[in-house]
Scaffold this motif. Structure first.
Motif, PDB file in Angstrom:
ATOM      1  N   GLN A 279      -5.353   2.609  12.576  1.00 22.69           N
ATOM      2  CA  GLN A 279      -5.452   1.346  11.841  1.00 22.69           C
ATOM      3  C   GLN A 279      -6.577   0.531  12.480  1.00 22.69           C
ATOM      4  OE1 GLN A 279      -1.413  -0.367  10.768  1.00 22.69           O
ATOM      5  NE2 GLN A 279      -0.903   0.897  12.509  1.00 22.69           N
TER       6      GLN A 279
ATOM      7  N   ASN B 148       1.433   8.234  12.161  1.00 26.37           N
ATOM      8  CA  ASN B 148       2.251   7.390  11.290  1.00 26.37           C
ATOM      9  C   ASN B 148       3.713   7.828  11.412  1.00 26.37           C
ATOM     10  OD1 ASN B 148       2.868   5.461   9.189  1.00 26.37           O
ATOM     11  ND2 ASN B 148       0.746   5.707   8.526  1.00 26.37           N
ATOM     12  N   ASN B 149       4.565   7.193  10.601  1.00 30.92           N
ATOM     13  CA  ASN B 149       5.978   7.599  10.592  1.00 30.92           C
ATOM     14  C   ASN B 149       6.174   8.746   9.589  1.00 30.92           C
ATOM     15  OD1 ASN B 149       6.427   6.385   7.878  1.00 30.92           O
ATOM     16  ND2 ASN B 149       5.920   4.528   9.009  1.00 30.92           N
TER      17      ASN B 149
ATOM     18  N   ASP C 292       5.603  -3.919  10.164  1.00 32.05           N
ATOM     19  CA  ASP C 292       4.952  -4.507   8.988  1.00 32.05           C
ATOM     20  C   ASP C 292       5.417  -5.952   8.849  1.00 32.05           C
ATOM     21  OD1 ASP C 292       3.360  -2.482   7.928  1.00 32.05           O
ATOM     22  OD2 ASP C 292       5.000  -1.603   6.779  1.00 32.05           O
TER      23      ASP C 292
ATOM     24  N   PHE D 252      -5.618   2.863   5.096  1.00 35.63           N
ATOM     25  CA  PHE D 252      -4.527   3.809   4.847  1.00 35.63           C
ATOM     26  C   PHE D 252      -4.833   4.739   3.658  1.00 35.63           C
ATOM     27  CE2 PHE D 252       0.159   3.949   3.376  1.00 35.63           C
ATOM     28  CZ  PHE D 252       0.533   4.857   4.341  1.00 35.63           C
TER      29      PHE D 252
ATOM     30  N   GLN E 279      -5.068  -3.125   2.976  1.00 35.33           N
ATOM     31  CA  GLN E 279      -4.436  -4.273   3.657  1.00 35.33           C
ATOM     32  C   GLN E 279      -5.421  -5.328   4.151  1.00 35.33           C
ATOM     33  OE1 GLN E 279      -1.670  -2.896   6.626  1.00 35.33           O
ATOM     34  NE2 GLN E 279      -0.112  -2.454   5.101  1.00 35.33           N
TER      35      GLN E 279
ATOM     36  N   ARG F 242      -7.335   9.329  12.945  1.00 32.09           N
ATOM     37  CA  ARG F 242      -7.453   8.060  12.211  1.00 32.09           C
ATOM     38  C   ARG F 242      -6.515   7.021  12.841  1.00 32.09           C
ATOM     39  NH1 ARG F 242      -3.497   4.673   9.242  1.00 32.09           N
ATOM     40  NH2 ARG F 242      -4.839   3.018   8.479  1.00 32.09           N
TER      41      ARG F 242
ATOM     42  N   GLN G 215       8.308  -0.083  10.659  1.00 31.79           N
ATOM     43  CA  GLN G 215       7.532   1.108  10.263  1.00 31.79           C
ATOM     44  C   GLN G 215       8.117   2.336  10.949  1.00 31.79           C
ATOM     45  OE1 GLN G 215       3.449   0.663  11.519  1.00 31.79           O
ATOM     46  NE2 GLN G 215       3.039  -1.050  10.162  1.00 31.79           N
TER      47      GLN G 215
ATOM     48  N   ASN H  90       0.812  -1.227   0.000  1.00 34.67           N
ATOM     49  CA  ASN H  90       0.000   0.000   0.000  1.00 34.67           C
ATOM     50  C   ASN H  90       0.849   1.282   0.000  1.00 34.67           C
ATOM     51  OD1 ASN H  90       0.921   0.048   2.610  1.00 34.67           O
ATOM     52  ND2 ASN H  90      -1.083   0.063   3.597  1.00 34.67           N
ATOM     53  N   GLN H  91       2.147   1.138  -0.279  1.00 33.89           N
ATOM     54  CA  GLN H  91       3.024   2.305  -0.316  1.00 33.89           C
ATOM     55  C   GLN H  91       3.353   2.682  -1.765  1.00 33.89           C
ATOM     56  OE1 GLN H  91       3.624   3.645   2.577  1.00 33.89           O
ATOM     57  NE2 GLN H  91       3.405   1.965   4.050  1.00 33.89           N
TER      58      GLN H  91
ATOM     59  N   ARG I  69       6.025   5.764  15.325  1.00 33.03           N
ATOM     60  CA  ARG I  69       4.806   6.415  14.846  1.00 33.03           C
ATOM     61  C   ARG I  69       4.474   7.610  15.745  1.00 33.03           C
ATOM     62  NH1 ARG I  69       1.630   2.576  11.303  1.00 33.03           N
ATOM     63  NH2 ARG I  69      -0.077   4.060  11.528  1.00 33.03           N
TER      64      ARG I  69
ATOM     65  N   SER J 260       5.814   7.679   5.616  1.00 31.50           N
ATOM     66  CA  SER J 260       4.462   7.600   5.051  1.00 31.50           C
ATOM     67  C   SER J 260       3.773   8.960   5.087  1.00 31.50           C
ATOM     68  CB  SER J 260       3.613   6.574   5.811  1.00 31.50           C
ATOM     69  OG  SER J 260       4.028   5.281   5.453  1.00 31.50           O
TER      70      SER J 260
ATOM     71  N   SER K 244       0.298  -4.577   8.079  1.00 31.88           N
ATOM     72  CA  SER K 244       0.728  -4.059   9.372  1.00 31.88           C
ATOM     73  C   SER K 244       0.389  -5.057  10.480  1.00 31.88           C
ATOM     74  CB  SER K 244      -0.010  -2.744   9.598  1.00 31.88           C
ATOM     75  OG  SER K 244       0.402  -2.155  10.790  1.00 31.88           O
TER      76      SER K 244
HETATM   77  C1  GCU Z   1       2.549   2.449   7.822  1.00 35.22           C
HETATM   78  C2  GCU Z   1       2.767   1.016   7.503  1.00 35.22           C
HETATM   79  C3  GCU Z   1       1.641   0.455   6.652  1.00 35.22           C
HETATM   80  C4  GCU Z   1       0.313   0.748   7.298  1.00 35.22           C
HETATM   81  C5  GCU Z   1       0.171   2.224   7.539  1.00 35.22           C
HETATM   82  C6  GCU Z   1      -1.162   2.575   8.195  1.00 35.22           C
HETATM   83  O1  GCU Z   1       2.724   3.242   6.702  1.00 35.22           O
HETATM   84  O2  GCU Z   1       4.002   0.832   6.885  1.00 35.22           O
HETATM   85  O3  GCU Z   1       1.777  -0.926   6.513  1.00 35.22           O
HETATM   86  O4  GCU Z   1      -0.730   0.326   6.460  1.00 35.22           O
HETATM   87  O5  GCU Z   1       1.235   2.664   8.361  1.00 35.22           O
HETATM   88  O6  GCU Z   1      -1.177   3.412   9.082  1.00 35.22           O
HETATM   89  O7  GCU Z   1      -2.186   2.022   7.791  1.00 35.22           O
END
Ligand code: GCU
Length: 343
Positions: A187, A225-226, A252, A208, A86, A185, A161, A47-48, A164, A229, A104
């Protein structure tokens, strides 16, 4: 980078195309003295974006595997949620429609509570500690094969990841009280909901790929998040205040359809494992550089990165570990991870 752009189409079209060609596709590749080699290409959902370290390292994984198996196995990475979010790709891997995916830890926690042990705020001290733990079979034990019977999914190993942190639309956050009433938001997992709740915010679970629009339209006030991303998903454009809450080091997992993994010969399985080891090492190396670059680029685009009252956040998160570490099997994994810490 290899050319994969021909697959960069709208998600529904991508899925349709995929279902038409079915799962991993054998193709006749290079010839050897024994005749032509049949190459099986494993399709991997991510998803990146293509600039993210996960895409770069996984793309190189394919090249390593192709070389190490003399052309018998290859991997094609489908970035940008082309094959689905995901939660969907996890299901598709189990169903054998997609061969592999990065998901994740939050997603796997929904299938087995044991995965919670590695999702907790206090389990890892650093990226290096995390990566050494999650790619060490002595520590992970049966965890990575525990979903094979129930879900037909096996875990290969983990990518970091990074730490965060929270980012918001309207103002920086300094302490948990600044998050009161803000819709953040998260996960889609119980732990992440509780975690953001214990920071005083109102958690809103979503995929995401929906976060940018939700921030832009004001459906949510922030996300977590990091830095990588944050920048590659362009969230800085709509939530310019990044506050270093560093509430946990995210994880991840690389997952694969269990039947597909079992289909590898011993020789190809060794090649696969060796190529994976080089891949997570490359990913960890790329991570620091990508993080630094994301900060510089986001700042140049107007985002701010600010420190927080860390003690206030640590205190707010304290109850989480006790609340979620309830099973002896989780405790065992957690303790093994802690024992591997250098601190
Ligand atoms: C990070 C992570 C992803 C995850 C995403 C999220 O970017 O690497 O795998 O989907 O966070 O917050 O959904």
């Amino acid at each position: 980078m290899r050319i994969t752009s021909r697959y960069f189409v709208a998600p529904t079209v991508g899925l349709l195309a995929l279902s038409l060609v079915a799962c991993s596709s054998p193709a006749v590749g290079e010839s050897t003295e024994d005749g032509p080699v049949e190459t099986t290409t494993l399709r991997l959902a991510l998803n990146q974006t293509e600039e993210h370290p996960s895409f770069i390292a996984l793309d190189a994984f394919g090249e390593r595997l192709l070389e190490a198996t003399d052309g018998r196995w290859d991997i094609e990475v489908f970035p940008n949620e082309t094959l689905g979010a995901q939660a969907e790709t996890l299901q598709l891997v189990g169903d054998g429609v997609v061969d592999m995916a990065i998901v994740s830890g939050a997603q796997l926690e929904n299938l087995s509570k044991d995965f919670i042990a590695f999702n907790l705020p206090t389990v890892f001290d650093s990226v290096e500690h995390q990566i050494s733990v999650v790619n060490d079979p002595e520590i992970t034990g049966d965890l990575y094969s525990s979903l094979a019977d129930s879900n037909n999914v096996s875990v290969v190993g983990g990518f970091t990841q990074g730490a965060r942190s929270v980012y918001t639309k309207n103002a920086p956050v300094e302490s948990p009280k600044d998050l009161a009433g803000q819709k953040i938001r998260v996960q889609e997992s119980e732990l992440f909901l509780s975690l953001v709740e214990s920071l005083g915010a109102s958690p809103t679970p979503m995929a995401f790929g929906e976060v940018y629009t939700a921030l832009q339209s004001g459906v949510i006030d922030g996300a977590e998040n990091n830095e990588v991303s944050y920048f590659t998903q362009k969230h800085h454009e709509v939530a310019p205040f990044f506050s270093y809450t560093e509430h946990l080091i995210g994880l991840d997992y690389l997952i694969i359809n269990s039947a597909k993994l079992d289909g590898l010969t011993d020789e190809d399985r060794s090649a696969f494992d060796e190529a994976w080891a080089a891949t997570y090492e490359q990913h960890t190396e790329l991570w620091t550089e990508a993080t630094d670059k994301a900060i510089v680029d986001a700042e140049a685009a107007g985002a701010t990165f600010t420190e927080v009252d860390s003690d206030a956040f640590i205190e707010a998160l304290e109850p989480i570990v006790e609340q979620f570490l309830t099973e002896p099997s989780q405790q065992k994994l957690y303790d093994a991870a802690r024992d591997a810490s250098e601190k």
